[in-house]
Design a protein around this motif. Sequence first.
Motif, PDB file in Angstrom:
ATOM      1  N   VAL A 157      -1.372   8.748 -13.151  1.00 14.52           N
ATOM      2  CA  VAL A 157      -2.319   8.845 -12.036  1.00 14.52           C
ATOM      3  C   VAL A 157      -1.938   7.958 -10.843  1.00 14.52           C
ATOM      4  O   VAL A 157      -2.717   7.847  -9.891  1.00 14.52           O
ATOM      5  N   LEU A 158      -0.768   7.339 -10.869  1.00 14.57           N
ATOM      6  CA  LEU A 158      -0.407   6.414  -9.795  1.00 14.57           C
ATOM      7  C   LEU A 158      -0.488   7.072  -8.422  1.00 14.57           C
ATOM      8  O   LEU A 158      -1.025   6.492  -7.473  1.00 14.57           O
ATOM      9  N   ASP A 159       0.013   8.291  -8.302  1.00 15.65           N
ATOM     10  CA  ASP A 159       0.020   8.973  -7.003  1.00 15.65           C
ATOM     11  C   ASP A 159      -1.369   9.452  -6.595  1.00 15.65           C
ATOM     12  O   ASP A 159      -1.585   9.838  -5.436  1.00 15.65           O
ATOM     13  N   ASP A 160      -2.313   9.445  -7.537  1.00 15.42           N
ATOM     14  CA  ASP A 160      -3.661   9.955  -7.262  1.00 15.42           C
ATOM     15  C   ASP A 160      -4.684   8.847  -7.039  1.00 15.42           C
ATOM     16  O   ASP A 160      -5.861   9.136  -6.788  1.00 15.42           O
ATOM     17  N   VAL A 161      -4.247   7.589  -7.121  1.00 15.71           N
ATOM     18  CA  VAL A 161      -5.145   6.456  -6.933  1.00 15.71           C
ATOM     19  C   VAL A 161      -4.811   5.766  -5.617  1.00 15.71           C
ATOM     20  O   VAL A 161      -3.649   5.442  -5.353  1.00 15.71           O
ATOM     21  N   LYS A 162      -5.824   5.540  -4.800  1.00 13.51           N
ATOM     22  CA  LYS A 162      -5.629   4.789  -3.559  1.00 13.51           C
ATOM     23  C   LYS A 162      -5.720   3.300  -3.879  1.00 13.51           C
ATOM     24  O   LYS A 162      -6.756   2.816  -4.344  1.00 13.51           O
ATOM     25  N   LEU A 163      -4.634   2.567  -3.641  1.00 17.60           N
ATOM     26  CA  LEU A 163      -4.621   1.125  -3.873  1.00 17.60           C
ATOM     27  C   LEU A 163      -5.035   0.417  -2.592  1.00 17.60           C
ATOM     28  O   LEU A 163      -4.481   0.661  -1.522  1.00 17.60           O
ATOM     29  N   LEU A 164      -6.025  -0.470  -2.709  1.00 19.38           N
ATOM     30  CA  LEU A 164      -6.517  -1.236  -1.577  1.00 19.38           C
ATOM     31  C   LEU A 164      -6.174  -2.706  -1.799  1.00 19.38           C
ATOM     32  O   LEU A 164      -6.889  -3.418  -2.504  1.00 19.38           O
ATOM     33  N   PRO A 165      -5.044  -3.191  -1.223  1.00 17.05           N
ATOM     34  CA  PRO A 165      -4.643  -4.583  -1.440  1.00 17.05           C
ATOM     35  C   PRO A 165      -5.451  -5.544  -0.576  1.00 17.05           C
ATOM     36  O   PRO A 165      -5.573  -5.352   0.639  1.00 17.05           O
ATOM     37  N   VAL A 166      -5.984  -6.589  -1.218  1.00 15.78           N
ATOM     38  CA  VAL A 166      -6.805  -7.586  -0.530  1.00 15.78           C
ATOM     39  C   VAL A 166      -6.392  -8.956  -1.047  1.00 15.78           C
ATOM     40  O   VAL A 166      -6.225  -9.151  -2.259  1.00 15.78           O
ATOM     41  N   ALA A 167      -6.241  -9.922  -0.151  1.00 17.63           N
ATOM     42  CA  ALA A 167      -5.693 -11.221  -0.534  1.00 17.63           C
ATOM     43  C   ALA A 167      -6.658 -12.052  -1.362  1.00 17.63           C
ATOM     44  O   ALA A 167      -6.346 -12.453  -2.486  1.00 17.63           O
ATOM     45  N   ALA A 168      -7.833 -12.332  -0.854  1.00 12.55           N
ATOM     46  CA  ALA A 168      -8.740 -13.283  -1.501  1.00 12.55           C
ATOM     47  C   ALA A 168      -9.639 -12.590  -2.516  1.00 12.55           C
ATOM     48  O   ALA A 168     -10.148 -11.491  -2.262  1.00 12.55           O
TER      49      ALA A 168
END
Length: 330
Positions: A157-168
């Motif tokens: 499912v990697l291509d089907d999941v939106k990753l939202l990178p956040v620092a803190a």
Amino acid sequence: MGVGTVAVALVSLVSGCSDSDSDSPSSASADVEVSKINMGAIEGADWAWLYVGVDSGIFKKNGLDVTISTPSPSTIPAAVMRGSLQASAQVGTCERAHGEGVKVIDVGVAGIRDSHTLLARKGIGSVKGLAGKTLIVPQGNSSPTARIKAILKEQGVLDDVKLLPVAAANSQVALFKSGQGDAIWEPIDVIAKTQKLVSGSDIVLDSKEAGQELPNTGLCISEAFLKKNPKTSKALIKSMVQSVQFLLKGSPDAMSSMEKQLKLTSDEADLTLATLHDDLTSDPVVNDTLLTAQADQDSKSSGKKVTLEQVRTAYDMAPATQVAGDLGTG
């Protein structure tokens, strides 16, 4: 005393608890070359053994006056080599720095898996259930982020999941709470707090399911420090082992200290400790299975082959082997 900087005054030189002791550390004479130790670490559950050990007086009872500092993790190995830090709990970071020529050495392990845990909104139920959803992850190419990507890929499912990178971490939690993310990937102490904030949210992947065993936390010192201060080095290893033992017993004193240091409620501390039982070890001696896993992870993260032999050079297990023998934990 909160997480971040913990100072302990040096009193009588005494040693700490073992598995056969009572819940509070016991006493015996200690002899070290250097007593004042500034140790680099990170805030959070994976380092709970260190915070609780210092707060509970275990390091002090082994003749050590320890202050915990939390600089940027990437700066820690060089600070240990220079001597502005005498030690670090960052064995993985030090191992990679050693491979780049920084003269630091890992002398013991306390954690064999990090506590990152996947919390998802009601109705998701599994990793595959994240397809079409947004997952909040730590910013940058960190080991935890690389691992969750690998897990998503394994589940197809990697291509089907939106990753939202956040620092803190607090920003990640705020986004999850506000509905801008469907799942969050954070250490167990953060997850324990966050689960209460989002009704119906549930853990869909715990650290044992998610994490391959490899050296996570422990003790890193400079090569020069080990050579000049063998008694202090062993006292640090001994304190590390006894701190892990003390924490995992889950006595009222240990739980009270963890609640205070990690700012947890009693039920949050219970969930955190349950996870740490799978993630910590009282055997400070790293084995080739762990080192092989470390070499594999280093190879993936660096994009070049890292061998078991290369990783072995970053570890000196002679003092840990002696301490484990003395304590009966090997």
